[in-house]
Design a protein around this motif. Structure first.
Motif, PDB file in Angstrom:
ATOM      1  N   ALA A   1       0.174  -2.291  -9.867  1.00 26.74           N
ATOM      2  CA  ALA A   1      -0.056  -2.232  -8.422  1.00 26.74           C
ATOM      3  C   ALA A   1      -0.554  -3.588  -7.934  1.00 26.74           C
ATOM      4  O   ALA A   1      -1.761  -3.811  -7.769  1.00 26.74           O
TER       5      ALA A   1
ATOM      6  N   PRO B   1      -3.786  -1.430 -12.487  1.00 27.79           N
ATOM      7  CA  PRO B   1      -4.199  -2.573 -11.667  1.00 27.79           C
ATOM      8  C   PRO B   1      -3.708  -3.871 -12.285  1.00 27.79           C
ATOM      9  O   PRO B   1      -3.372  -3.923 -13.478  1.00 27.79           O
TER      10      PRO B   1
ATOM     11  N   THR C   1       0.835  -1.199   0.000  1.00 30.76           N
ATOM     12  CA  THR C   1       0.000   0.000   0.000  1.00 30.76           C
ATOM     13  C   THR C   1       0.870   1.249   0.000  1.00 30.76           C
ATOM     14  O   THR C   1       0.627   2.202  -0.755  1.00 30.76           O
TER      15      THR C   1
ATOM     16  N   ASN D   1      -0.432  -4.773  -5.065  1.00 30.86           N
ATOM     17  CA  ASN D   1      -1.127  -4.620  -3.793  1.00 30.86           C
ATOM     18  C   ASN D   1      -2.632  -4.480  -3.965  1.00 30.86           C
ATOM     19  O   ASN D   1      -3.405  -4.905  -3.109  1.00 30.86           O
ATOM     20  N   ASP D   2      -3.061  -3.884  -5.070  1.00 28.56           N
ATOM     21  CA  ASP D   2      -4.479  -3.597  -5.246  1.00 28.56           C
ATOM     22  C   ASP D   2      -5.274  -4.768  -5.815  1.00 28.56           C
ATOM     23  O   ASP D   2      -6.495  -4.678  -5.955  1.00 28.56           O
TER      24      ASP D   2
ATOM     25  N   HIS E   1      -4.703  -7.836  -1.506  1.00 29.64           N
ATOM     26  CA  HIS E   1      -4.986  -7.038  -0.319  1.00 29.64           C
ATOM     27  C   HIS E   1      -6.086  -7.616   0.562  1.00 29.64           C
ATOM     28  O   HIS E   1      -6.068  -7.435   1.780  1.00 29.64           O
TER      29      HIS E   1
ATOM     30  N   VAL F   1       2.512   1.738  -3.458  1.00 31.25           N
ATOM     31  CA  VAL F   1       1.544   2.201  -4.462  1.00 31.25           C
ATOM     32  C   VAL F   1       1.226   3.676  -4.260  1.00 31.25           C
ATOM     33  O   VAL F   1       1.117   4.449  -5.220  1.00 31.25           O
ATOM     34  N   THR F   2       1.094   4.102  -3.003  1.00 36.74           N
ATOM     35  CA  THR F   2       0.845   5.516  -2.701  1.00 36.74           C
ATOM     36  C   THR F   2       1.985   6.389  -3.228  1.00 36.74           C
ATOM     37  O   THR F   2       1.752   7.440  -3.851  1.00 36.74           O
TER      38      THR F   2
END
Length: 415
Positions: free
Chosen positions: A169, A375, A148, A171-172, A177, A151-152
């Motif tokens: 990403a 994504p 997270t 993580n998404d 997640h 990715v931010t």
């Protein structure tokens, strides 16, 4: 060369983890035949654990040349490093407890392979490419990011127009997640705290700062062990969700007053700051489950203290000027890896399957990607979930043709 016994110990860890990573095994079996990554160079900056090792071994099985460095100075398992280098032939540049200068030098060492694809956990690898190794950019087709926090950072880079290449990403992904962040972080965070302290959660005042997927997991598992859980959150929707999940919701300033344990899961800076530390009771135990060691203001705590000492392995005791003792686990770094072994292999199986298939997707280059954060392609997410269910012995129901027709129609309603 590493000590042979250390390497064998690491090999045992890697093989033990692989027993619970059937999705990654399925990918590896296909890749050994197809070699989709033949000629592709992959640079990875990840937590060097037994689970991570299985990802790198899989990438190598697909034909890639791979190099690995650690994404956190306290998450590296030295026996795994030894095994990767001496038994599996994966160039691994990492050592537990190294200083900041050495940490970033190892990132540069990994980039010496001039990668086509980067695999990141916190965006440090990409950040070094953008800030110091711009000559490598033209050769890189894309990267992946697992956290997270990372990715931010990458979305901020894209917004400012400085993201050097397209990034997926990971993580998404739903199969990352929803499971890794929630169930993995929940279990491994509490495991790390228990190993470090050997204290009881039942009946304790347990504060979780942040109610994203990681915070949800930590709060749920702490509650399951009998703790009285309080959630601190800035987002009203997440705060409302925490309340309806049965947790007390308040400010950090209020929560600090009676906290026995505090865990940060926000990815933000100084969410436990000086005025919070001044409010904490004698004996409070603080730890962080976010990626970077910025969530706890350790510098302020040091200034407030007259003496520090190691109370237990990975537990630092701070004796404050007003006579209290406050404890910090793992230097405020990821507690599940600083004081434990990280997430269970069962959930990392899906996370690393996302990494592997995303690397394959980037290497094939079938889609023209801009310098943006993307994504994980939806079909890959679904493929991973289906593989996991199959290997768990679960079966999916199938829609009938009548049901498919109904779901795709607009003219059938109440009869």
């Amino acid at each position: 060369m590493y000590d042979k016994e250390l390497a064998r110990q690491g090999q045992n860890k890697i093989e033990w983890a692989s027993n619970k990573m059937p999705v990654l095994e399925s990918i590896s079996e296909r890749w050994k035949k197809d070699k989709p990554l033949s000629g592709v160079r992959v640079a990875a900056c990840l937590h060097v654990t037994a689970k991570t090792a299985n990802l790198l071994i899989t990438l190598k099985a697909g034909g890639a040349e791979v190099a690995l460095c650690g994404s956190n100075p306290l998450s590296t398992q030295d026996d795994v490093v030894a095994a990767l280098n001496d038994i599996y032939g994966v160039a691994t540049h990492a050592k537990r407890g190294e200083d900041t200068e050495s940490f970033f030098q190892r990132i540069k060492d990994v980039l010496e392979i001039k990668p086509h694809v980067t695999v990141d956990d916190g965006a440090d690898l990409i950040n070094v490419v953008q800030s110091e190794k711009k000559d490598l950019i033209d050769n890189i087709v894309g990267g992946t990011e697992e956290t997270t926090t990372g990715v931010t950072r990458l979305k901020a880079m894209a917004k400012d127009g400085v993201l050097p290449f397209p990034v997926i990403a990971v993580n998404d992904a739903m199969t990352k997640h929803m499971f890794d962040n929630r169930y993995g972080t929940g279990q491994s965070t509490l495991d790390g705290i228990m190993r470090a302290t050997n204290y009881l959660f039942a009946g304790s005042s347990f504060v979780v700062v942040g109610y994203g997927w990681c915070g949800r997991g930590v709060a749920k598992d702490a509650d399951g062990l009998g703790a009285r859980v309080t959630v601190v959150e800035v987002d009203p929707v997440r705060a409302l969700e925490a309340s309806l999940d049965g947790f007390r919701v308040t400010t950090m300033e209020e929560a600090a007053k009676d906290a026995d344990f505090v865990v940060t899961t926000t990815g933000n800076k100084n969410v436990i700051d000086k005025h919070h530390l001044e409010n904490m009771k004698d004996g409070a135990i603080i730890s962080n489950a976010g990626h970077f060691n910025v969530e706890i203001n350790i510098e302020a705590l040091e200034e407030m203290s007259t003496e520090t000492k190691e109370a237990r392995p990975e537990v630092m005791e701070y004796n404050t000027k007003d006579g209290r003792k406050i404890y910090v686990i793992g230097e405020g770094r990821l507690v599940n890896l600083a004081a434990g072994e990280g997430h269970p292999a069962d959930v990392m199986d899906m996370s690393f399957a996302n990494q592997a298939l995303s690397v394959e997707y980037l290497a094939k280059g079938e889609d023209k990607l801009e310098k943006k954060v993307y994504p994980v392609p939806e079909h890959l997410d679904g493929e991973i979930a289906a593989l996991k269910l199959e290997r768990m012995g679960m079966k999916l129901e199938k829609l009938t043709k009548e049901q498919e027709t109904y779901l795709n129609s607009w003219d059938v309603g109440t009869s």
